[in-house]
Design an enzyme around this catalytic site. Structure first.
Site, PDB file in Angstrom:
ATOM      1  CB  CYS A  10    -120.863 -58.343 -20.460  1.00 27.13           C
ATOM      2  SG  CYS A  10    -119.606 -57.382 -21.335  1.00 27.13           S
ATOM      3  CG  ASN A  13    -118.150 -52.262 -22.188  1.00 24.24           C
ATOM      4  OD1 ASN A  13    -117.858 -51.082 -22.173  1.00 24.24           O
ATOM      5  ND2 ASN A  13    -119.077 -52.735 -23.012  1.00 24.24           N
ATOM      6  CB  CYS A  15    -116.561 -60.589 -25.077  1.00 25.80           C
ATOM      7  SG  CYS A  15    -114.775 -60.880 -24.937  1.00 25.80           S
ATOM      8  NE  ARG A  16    -120.241 -62.081 -21.489  1.00 25.63           N
ATOM      9  CZ  ARG A  16    -120.360 -62.395 -20.204  1.00 25.63           C
ATOM     10  NH1 ARG A  16    -121.307 -63.253 -19.830  1.00 25.63           N
ATOM     11  NH2 ARG A  16    -119.556 -61.871 -19.311  1.00 25.63           N
ATOM     12  CB  SER A  17    -122.068 -55.456 -22.988  1.00 23.93           C
ATOM     13  OG  SER A  17    -120.798 -54.990 -22.625  1.00 23.93           O
ATOM     14  CG  ASP A 127    -116.919 -64.776 -19.981  1.00 23.44           C
ATOM     15  OD1 ASP A 127    -116.420 -64.426 -21.069  1.00 23.44           O
ATOM     16  OD2 ASP A 127    -116.426 -64.515 -18.881  1.00 23.44           O
TER      17      ASP A 127
HETATM   18  P1  4NP Z   1    -117.177 -59.911 -21.459  1.00 23.74           P
HETATM   19  O1  4NP Z   1    -116.008 -61.012 -21.448  1.00 23.74           O
HETATM   20  O2  4NP Z   1    -117.684 -59.794 -20.028  1.00 23.74           O
HETATM   21  O3  4NP Z   1    -118.194 -60.490 -22.375  1.00 23.74           O
HETATM   22  O4  4NP Z   1    -116.555 -58.629 -21.968  1.00 23.74           O
HETATM   23  C1  4NP Z   1    -114.940 -60.956 -20.571  1.00 23.74           C
HETATM   24  C2  4NP Z   1    -113.865 -60.136 -20.839  1.00 23.74           C
HETATM   25  C3  4NP Z   1    -112.787 -60.091 -19.980  1.00 23.74           C
HETATM   26  C4  4NP Z   1    -112.785 -60.881 -18.850  1.00 23.74           C
HETATM   27  C5  4NP Z   1    -113.871 -61.701 -18.558  1.00 23.74           C
HETATM   28  C6  4NP Z   1    -114.946 -61.734 -19.429  1.00 23.74           C
HETATM   29  N1  4NP Z   1    -111.662 -60.849 -17.976  1.00 23.74           N
HETATM   30  O5  4NP Z   1    -111.662 -61.609 -16.991  1.00 23.74           O
HETATM   31  O6  4NP Z   1    -110.716 -60.074 -18.208  1.00 23.74           O
END
Ligand code: 4NP
Length: 157
Positions: A10, A13, A15-17, A127
């Site tokens: 993702c 790294n 939340c989703r992955s 997201d």
């Molecule tokens: P992820 O979510 O890609 O599922 O881990 C996010 C975590 C942090 C951010 C964006 C999406 N960020 O912009 O910091």
């Protein structure tokens, strides 16, 4: 015996992955102990390197009996594209980020994770970072559906 190396990707790294990683580990242990899997996750960005998953992801997964607390974020590298058999992206932007790291090994399957969950009716895992708790539940629901689909394919082939 089927063995496979699976990397979830993702943006951050956190939340989703990591959620996908934890869900697949959990389901594989419970429902497919015959499979030998190496499961990992990474982000296309460097934003959160070394950090544990988002507390909202940890809490939502814990409520389903899945422990994400020991995971730490890292950034994907070109070497991942030759080491893993499956590199599964959460959304189209992540997929483009992975593909920009080519060359991939000819045998590495680089695709969207939700390709393994057509019945879910979504192509991308949205997201949840700027959203509320229900978005984190939705991530878990999608990851469970796709992880089951992936396990079915791995067991079948
Ligand atoms: P992820 O979510 O890609 O599922 O881990 C996010 C975590 C942090 C951010 C964006 C999406 N960020 O912009 O910091």
């Amino acid at each position: 015996m089927t063995t496979a190396r699976v990397l979830f990707v993702c943006l951050g790294n956190i939340c989703r992955s990591p959620t996908a990683e934890g869900v697949l580990r959990h389901l594989a242990a419970a429902e497919a102990p015959d499979l030998v899997l190496e499961i990992d996750s990474a982000g296309t960005s460097s934003y959160h390197i070394g950090e544990p998953p988002d507390p909202r992801s940890i809490a939502a997964a814990a409520a389903r009996g899945i422990d994400l607390s020991g995971l730490r974020a890292r950034q994907i590298t070109a070497a991942d594209l030759t080491r893993f058999d499956y590199v599964l992206a959460m959304d189209e932007a992540n997929l483009a980020g992975v593909r920009a790291l080519r060359p991939c090994a000819a045998t590495t399957r680089v695709q969207l994770f939700l390709d393994f969950f057509p019945a879910g009716g979504e192509r991308e895992v949205p997201d949840p970072y700027e959203r509320d708790g229900s978005a984190f539940e939705h991530v878990l629901d999608l990851c469970e559906g796709a992880a089951r689909g992936l396990l079915e394919q791995l067991r079948g082939g």
